[in-house]
Design an enzyme around this catalytic site. Structure first.
Site, mmCIF file in Angstrom:
data_model
loop_
_atom_site.group_PDB
_atom_site.id
_atom_site.type_symbol
_atom_site.label_atom_id
_atom_site.label_comp_id
_atom_site.label_asym_id
_atom_site.label_seq_id
_atom_site.Cartn_x
_atom_site.Cartn_y
_atom_site.Cartn_z
ATOM 1 N N PRO A 212 0.821 -1.220 0.000
ATOM 2 C CA PRO A 212 0.000 0.000 0.000
ATOM 3 C C PRO A 212 0.854 1.268 0.000
ATOM 4 C CG PRO A 212 -0.700 -1.520 1.729
ATOM 5 C CD PRO A 212 0.571 -2.068 1.170
ATOM 6 N N ASP B 48 -8.245 0.500 -25.933
ATOM 7 C CA ASP B 48 -8.798 0.255 -24.617
ATOM 8 C C ASP B 48 -9.081 1.537 -23.859
ATOM 9 O OD1 ASP B 48 -9.288 -2.361 -24.221
ATOM 10 O OD2 ASP B 48 -7.276 -2.846 -23.521
ATOM 11 N N ARG C 69 -1.341 -8.371 -21.068
ATOM 12 C CA ARG C 69 -2.189 -8.059 -22.225
ATOM 13 C C ARG C 69 -1.612 -6.951 -23.093
ATOM 14 N NH1 ARG C 69 -6.095 -4.771 -21.947
ATOM 15 N NH2 ARG C 69 -7.724 -6.177 -22.628
ATOM 16 N N GLU D 143 2.328 -7.996 8.774
ATOM 17 C CA GLU D 143 2.418 -6.531 8.861
ATOM 18 C C GLU D 143 3.314 -5.977 7.765
ATOM 19 O OE1 GLU D 143 -0.051 -6.114 10.817
ATOM 20 O OE2 GLU D 143 0.413 -8.173 11.398
HETATM 21 C C1 JAH Z 1 -1.199 -6.365 2.734
HETATM 22 C C2 JAH Z 1 1.520 -6.921 2.637
HETATM 23 N N1 JAH Z 1 -2.405 -1.830 -2.972
HETATM 24 C C3 JAH Z 1 -3.129 -2.889 -2.398
HETATM 25 C C4 JAH Z 1 -2.370 -3.687 -1.372
HETATM 26 C C5 JAH Z 1 -1.174 -4.311 -1.671
HETATM 27 C C6 JAH Z 1 -0.524 -5.058 -0.700
HETATM 28 C C7 JAH Z 1 -1.098 -5.158 0.567
HETATM 29 N N2 JAH Z 1 -2.253 -4.549 0.822
HETATM 30 C C8 JAH Z 1 -2.891 -3.833 -0.112
HETATM 31 C C9 JAH Z 1 -0.443 -5.938 1.652
HETATM 32 C C10 JAH Z 1 -0.584 -7.067 3.773
HETATM 33 C C11 JAH Z 1 0.774 -7.351 3.721
HETATM 34 C C12 JAH Z 1 0.921 -6.230 1.595
#
Ligand code: JAH
Length: 260
Positions: free
Chosen positions: A87, A167, A152, A114
């Site tokens: 994230p 697209d 793709r 985590e």
């Molecule tokens: C959750 C490691 N962009 C969306 C996304 C990507 C990875 C994770 N969460 C959301 C994630 C837990 C541990 C990565």
């Protein structure tokens, strides 16, 4: 292109990669996808891949040694992007997919718990990508999304029936409505223009519908879309007040053409 994916849950990739476009691309030799279980590179008796965080607090952190060992063993002497799905990464867009599609090889690391030990980010990972602002249980679904969007775009993957250039998001606009037979379904008719056979008028109508739908649902996209002066004027008439590409907004206002 070759794609290596590092994960603690290799089973999550079996279904998505064994169907549809990605399956066809692999069968035709256009992409080779290998899934690697990070646990295979854990060296202790219990094959432990996570541990408690230094400094305390809850949860678990993925240990660096098995991830480094896995990536370095599979990579060999190659140099290629090593992408962590997180994230905290830059947001994945069609432009990022196009950039990734230019590499002969990609490596994707899927975090869990985590997250991963910071030394993986600092000394192994070359790029961090997020597919959007929501919480997943791990990076695996994000890796599947990235692989789909990139594969793709590879030459030869899509048939002639649909070029990647047409697209939605390659044009920078949402697509308008689509219809197929029957011409009337439960009293709902297909728009007459589509039955008219006037190809130029149909193309103009479709473009207008795409503009209208983008204005209604994703007006933020209009700021970056490639639009003619006529289309910009028409959108203003439809009530669009936002910026267009090339008009640099300054404090939310159009810049003065006069020197200060
Ligand atoms: C959750 C490691 N962009 C969306 C996304 C990507 C990875 C994770 N969460 C959301 C994630 C837990 C541990 C990565």
């Amino acid at each position: 292109m070759r794609i290596d994916i590092f994960t603690l849950f290799p089973d999550m990739f079996v279904g998505p990669f064994a169907a549809s476009i990605i399956k066809r691309a692999q069968d035709r030799g256009l992409v080779s996808i290998a899934i690697h279980n990070i646990r295979d590179w854990a060296t202790d008796k219990h094959q432990i891949t996570d541990d408690t965080p230094y400094g305390g607090g809850g949860g678990m952190v993925m240990k660096p040694e098995p991830i480094f060992a896995a990536v370095e063993a599979v990579r060999g002497d190659d140099s290629c992007p090593v992408i962590l799905l997180t994230p905290q990464g830059r947001v994945f867009t069609q432009a990022v997919a196009q950039e990734l599609a230019t590499y002969p090889r990609l490596m994707l690391i899927c975090g869990r718990y985590e997250g991963v030990d910071e030394r993986v980010r600092e000394h192994l990972v070359t790029d961090e990508i997020s597919i959007g602002d929501y919480v997943l249980s791990g990076g695996e679904p994000a890796a599947i999304v990235v692989v789909d969007a990139v594969v793709r775009l590879l030459p030869g993957v899509l048939g002639y029936e649909r070029s990647a250039l047409e697209d939605s998001h390659a044009t920078g606009l949402l697509e308008g409505p689509h219809y197929t037979r029957p011409v009337e379904f439960r009293g709902w008719r297909v728009p007459d223009i589509l039955l008219s056979g006037h190809h130029a008028r149909i193309a103009a109508w479709r473009r207008q519908q795409a503009l209208l739908r983008t204005l209604q649902r994703r007006p933020d996209l209009l700021a970056r879309a490639r639009l003619t002066p006529q289309e910009r004027a028409w959108l203003r008439n439809q009530g669009y007040t936002g910026p267009f590409a090339g008009e640099e907004a300054v404090n939310g206002k159009a810049p003065s053409p006069f020197p200060a």
